[in-house]
Motif scaffolding. Structure first.
Motif, PDB file in Angstrom:
ATOM      1  N   ALA A 110      -7.764  -1.966  -9.369  1.00 47.42           N
ATOM      2  CA  ALA A 110      -8.192  -2.514  -8.078  1.00 47.42           C
ATOM      3  C   ALA A 110      -7.124  -2.250  -7.020  1.00 47.42           C
ATOM      4  CB  ALA A 110      -8.454  -4.012  -8.199  1.00 47.42           C
ATOM      5  N   LEU A 111      -5.873  -2.491  -7.358  1.00 45.74           N
ATOM      6  CA  LEU A 111      -4.777  -2.255  -6.414  1.00 45.74           C
ATOM      7  C   LEU A 111      -4.650  -0.780  -6.068  1.00 45.74           C
ATOM      8  CD1 LEU A 111      -2.064  -4.638  -7.895  1.00 45.74           C
ATOM      9  CD2 LEU A 111      -3.016  -4.767  -5.585  1.00 45.74           C
ATOM     10  N   GLU A 112      -4.732   0.064  -7.076  1.00 44.80           N
ATOM     11  CA  GLU A 112      -4.572   1.506  -6.836  1.00 44.80           C
ATOM     12  C   GLU A 112      -5.720   2.061  -5.998  1.00 44.80           C
ATOM     13  OE1 GLU A 112      -2.064   2.493 -10.946  1.00 44.80           O
ATOM     14  OE2 GLU A 112      -4.207   2.943 -10.824  1.00 44.80           O
ATOM     15  N   ARG A 121       0.834  -1.206   0.000  1.00 47.43           N
ATOM     16  CA  ARG A 121       0.000   0.000   0.000  1.00 47.43           C
ATOM     17  C   ARG A 121       0.874   1.264   0.000  1.00 47.43           C
ATOM     18  NH1 ARG A 121      -5.397   0.262   2.406  1.00 47.43           N
ATOM     19  NH2 ARG A 121      -4.775  -1.353   3.889  1.00 47.43           N
ATOM     20  N   ALA A 122       1.905   1.260   0.838  1.00 44.27           N
ATOM     21  CA  ALA A 122       2.782   2.421   0.930  1.00 44.27           C
ATOM     22  C   ALA A 122       3.482   2.693  -0.398  1.00 44.27           C
ATOM     23  CB  ALA A 122       3.814   2.210   2.038  1.00 44.27           C
ATOM     24  N   LEU A 123       3.951   1.642  -1.077  1.00 40.62           N
ATOM     25  CA  LEU A 123       4.633   1.818  -2.358  1.00 40.62           C
ATOM     26  C   LEU A 123       3.684   2.359  -3.420  1.00 40.62           C
ATOM     27  CD1 LEU A 123       7.002  -1.267  -2.689  1.00 40.62           C
ATOM     28  CD2 LEU A 123       7.645   1.131  -2.503  1.00 40.62           C
ATOM     29  N   LEU A 124       2.449   1.876  -3.425  1.00 40.29           N
ATOM     30  CA  LEU A 124       1.480   2.363  -4.401  1.00 40.29           C
ATOM     31  C   LEU A 124       1.089   3.813  -4.107  1.00 40.29           C
ATOM     32  CD1 LEU A 124      -0.759  -0.795  -4.846  1.00 40.29           C
ATOM     33  CD2 LEU A 124       0.935   0.121  -6.435  1.00 40.29           C
ATOM     34  N   LEU A 167       3.070   5.992  -2.740  1.00 43.53           N
ATOM     35  CA  LEU A 167       4.218   6.780  -3.167  1.00 43.53           C
ATOM     36  C   LEU A 167       4.160   7.039  -4.669  1.00 43.53           C
ATOM     37  CD1 LEU A 167       7.158   5.163  -1.169  1.00 43.53           C
ATOM     38  CD2 LEU A 167       6.411   7.544  -1.017  1.00 43.53           C
ATOM     39  N   ALA A 168       3.781   6.012  -5.428  1.00 41.07           N
ATOM     40  CA  ALA A 168       3.694   6.161  -6.877  1.00 41.07           C
ATOM     41  C   ALA A 168       2.618   7.172  -7.263  1.00 41.07           C
ATOM     42  CB  ALA A 168       3.403   4.814  -7.528  1.00 41.07           C
ATOM     43  N   GLU A 169       1.509   7.168  -6.519  1.00 39.31           N
ATOM     44  CA  GLU A 169       0.430   8.110  -6.811  1.00 39.31           C
ATOM     45  C   GLU A 169       0.840   9.539  -6.501  1.00 39.31           C
ATOM     46  OE1 GLU A 169      -3.067   9.712  -8.050  1.00 39.31           O
ATOM     47  OE2 GLU A 169      -2.310   7.673  -8.359  1.00 39.31           O
ATOM     48  N   ALA A 170       1.653   9.713  -5.476  1.00 41.18           N
ATOM     49  CA  ALA A 170       2.007  11.062  -5.020  1.00 41.18           C
ATOM     50  C   ALA A 170       3.205  11.660  -5.752  1.00 41.18           C
ATOM     51  CB  ALA A 170       2.292  11.036  -3.517  1.00 41.18           C
ATOM     52  N   ASN A 171       4.010  10.830  -6.415  1.00 39.23           N
ATOM     53  CA  ASN A 171       5.240  11.324  -7.026  1.00 39.23           C
ATOM     54  C   ASN A 171       5.286  10.964  -8.514  1.00 39.23           C
ATOM     55  OD1 ASN A 171       7.063  12.135  -4.527  1.00 39.23           O
ATOM     56  ND2 ASN A 171       6.038  10.225  -3.993  1.00 39.23           N
ATOM     57  N   PRO A 172       5.293  11.973  -9.391  1.00 46.35           N
ATOM     58  CA  PRO A 172       5.309  11.707 -10.832  1.00 46.35           C
ATOM     59  C   PRO A 172       6.458  10.807 -11.279  1.00 46.35           C
ATOM     60  CG  PRO A 172       4.829  14.007 -10.430  1.00 46.35           C
ATOM     61  CD  PRO A 172       5.200  13.413  -9.095  1.00 46.35           C
ATOM     62  N   SER A 173       7.623  10.970 -10.670  1.00 48.13           N
ATOM     63  CA  SER A 173       8.775  10.172 -11.074  1.00 48.13           C
ATOM     64  C   SER A 173       8.563   8.700 -10.724  1.00 48.13           C
ATOM     65  CB  SER A 173      10.053  10.689 -10.417  1.00 48.13           C
ATOM     66  OG  SER A 173       9.877  10.810  -9.014  1.00 48.13           O
ATOM     67  N   LEU A 174       8.011   8.434  -9.545  1.00 49.44           N
ATOM     68  CA  LEU A 174       7.713   7.048  -9.172  1.00 49.44           C
ATOM     69  C   LEU A 174       6.527   6.520  -9.958  1.00 49.44           C
ATOM     70  CD1 LEU A 174       8.128   6.766  -5.290  1.00 49.44           C
ATOM     71  CD2 LEU A 174       9.550   5.770  -7.080  1.00 49.44           C
TER      72      LEU A 174
END
Length: 226
Positions: free
Chosen positions: A185-187, A118-121, A123-130
């Motif tokens: 679903a994951l996001e 959950r934390a990694l996903l 992070l991806a949502e909050a940071n364009p580079s990720l």
């Protein structure tokens, strides 16, 4: 006296490289979650992984790319679970088999690891580079899933004695639809505080999305006669 055969050197080298990449990825994820992306430098990741900064840059061009192996590991498990589904399963059955195998806590990922997912996903949502790293991993997984669905279709056509698929959609179209169902679903799960099991869990959301596609021509899109 019997001796154990020595694995080929190239194979052993590739395995060690993969292990090193994953160690770096875990170190990067831990630092990103604890301190944030901006506050974490590539040198910090290298130190946490027990390697020199120059070694870090042999494996990854940027600090954001360092978590790609963690994203990719889950995507690979999902695709391989589709490949491993019983040969006589329909495409929807194979996809549901893969969801249960990879998104059920304790089967694909341990229950305690799901909060890390959950934390990694997030992070991806909050940071364009990720987010770019996550998108690239998803795109690569989608291509591989298309190949797996094409293989399943080829086996079925061979057993049925029918190789005429000129009028059917591309297997990659089915892969894109299936991948989007699972990815969203994951996001959506990661955005909230849903449980890791039961209603609102990743598996339940993914199965719900797939079942909403019951009228999609899966067999034809996977390279099988519609």
């Amino acid at each position: 006296m019997s001796t154990t055969p020595t694995p080929p050197r190239a194979s052993l080298t590739e395995r060690r490289k993969a292990e090193t990449r994953m160690e770096i990825a875990r170190a990067a994820a831990g630092l990103f979650v604890r301190h944030g992306l901006r506050a974490t430098r590539a040198e910090d990741i290298a130190q946490a992984a027990g390697i020199a900064p120059r070694t870090f840059y042999r494996y990854f061009a940027t600090k954001e790319e360092a978590v790609a192996p963690l994203y990719a590991a889950g995507a690979q498990r999902w695709v391989e679970a589709v490949r491993a589904a019983p040969a006589d399963d329909s495409v929807p059955q194979a996809l549901e088999h893969a969801v249960r195998h990879t998104l059920t806590p304790g089967v694909g990922v341990s229950a305690s690891s799901w909060e890390g997912v959950r934390a990694l996903l997030r992070l991806a949502e909050a940071n364009p580079s990720l987010r770019r790293v996550w998108a690239e991993v998803c795109q690569a997984s989608e291509r591989t899933l298309g190949e797996v669905l094409a293989e399943r279709g080829t086996r079925t056509r061979t057993s049925e004695g029918d190789d005429n698929v000129a009028d059917t959609p591309e297997p990659r179209f089915a892969a894109a639809v299936a991948s989007a169902a699972v990815r969203t679903a994951l996001e959506c799960w990661a955005e909230g505080d849903g449980p890791v099991e039961g209603a609102g869990s990743p598996a339940e959301l993914a199965l719900r999305n797939l079942r909403a596609l019951r009228d999609f021509p899966w067999e034809g899109a996977a390279g099988r006669p519609g």
